[in-house]
Scaffold this motif. Structure first.
Motif, PDB file in Angstrom:
ATOM      1  N   PRO A  13     -28.392   3.685   1.815  1.00 50.47           N
ATOM      2  CA  PRO A  13     -28.337   4.437   3.076  1.00 50.47           C
ATOM      3  C   PRO A  13     -29.474   4.028   3.999  1.00 50.47           C
ATOM      4  O   PRO A  13     -30.618   3.848   3.552  1.00 50.47           O
ATOM      5  CB  PRO A  13     -28.490   5.892   2.610  1.00 50.47           C
ATOM      6  CG  PRO A  13     -27.924   5.899   1.233  1.00 50.47           C
ATOM      7  CD  PRO A  13     -28.323   4.578   0.635  1.00 50.47           C
ATOM      8  N   LYS A  86     -24.473   5.023   6.452  1.00 54.65           N
ATOM      9  CA  LYS A  86     -24.453   6.303   5.765  1.00 54.65           C
ATOM     10  C   LYS A  86     -23.447   6.234   4.613  1.00 54.65           C
ATOM     11  O   LYS A  86     -22.502   5.437   4.671  1.00 54.65           O
ATOM     12  CB  LYS A  86     -24.025   7.412   6.728  1.00 54.65           C
ATOM     13  CG  LYS A  86     -24.869   7.523   7.982  1.00 54.65           C
ATOM     14  CD  LYS A  86     -24.288   8.572   8.921  1.00 54.65           C
ATOM     15  CE  LYS A  86     -25.097   8.679  10.194  1.00 54.65           C
ATOM     16  NZ  LYS A  86     -24.536   9.702  11.120  1.00 54.65           N
ATOM     17  N   PRO A  87     -23.596   7.070   3.622  1.00 49.55           N
ATOM     18  CA  PRO A  87     -22.619   7.078   2.520  1.00 49.55           C
ATOM     19  C   PRO A  87     -21.183   7.267   3.016  1.00 49.55           C
ATOM     20  O   PRO A  87     -20.253   6.693   2.432  1.00 49.55           O
ATOM     21  CB  PRO A  87     -23.079   8.247   1.656  1.00 49.55           C
ATOM     22  CG  PRO A  87     -24.560   8.309   1.887  1.00 49.55           C
ATOM     23  CD  PRO A  87     -24.734   7.960   3.332  1.00 49.55           C
TER      24      PRO A  87
END
Length: 122
Positions: A13, A86-87
């Motif tokens: 991330p 981002k995840p």
């Protein structure tokens, strides 16, 4: 006609990746080019596209300010620079080519690549 994506992988991330979409069989500046993604268990969604008429670009709200689409007509390649990942960006990313005006209309896109996996995880 062929579109081949590359550049996917595993990233933490906050990290960055640059995806490439190499196009053969037609001139890059004769089609709208879009990036789409499909996350596990979700429908495919549009991420970004570039308009052949004026080179303008558009982005999904979820990636605006973090992703940048660009093209190199000489190399017949479209890029998607992805920053501050981002995840929830984890997905298979595919590029596609469609006639002028395809915009966010997925059914308008005639040609698709096989996709490249992007995984954002610590």
């Amino acid at each position: 006609v062929q579109l081949v994506e590359s550049g996917g992988g595993l990233v933490q991330p906050g990290g960055s990746l640059r995806l490439s979409c190499a196009v053969t069989g037609f001139r890059l500046d004769s089609y709208d080019i879009g990036w789409f993604r499909r996350a596990p268990g979700k429908e495919r969604e549009g991420v970004s596209f570039i308009d052949i008429s004026d080179g303008s670009t558009s982005y999904a709200d979820s990636v605006k300010g973090r992703f940048t689409i660009s093209r190199d007509n000489a190399k017949n390649t479209v890029y998607l620079q992805m920053n501050r990942l981002k995840p929830e960006d984890t997905a298979v990313y595919s590029c596609a080519a469609g006639p002028y005006g395809s915009s966010w209309n997925e059914p308008y896109y005639d040609y698709w690549g096989q996709g490249t996996q992007v995984t954002v995880s610590s």
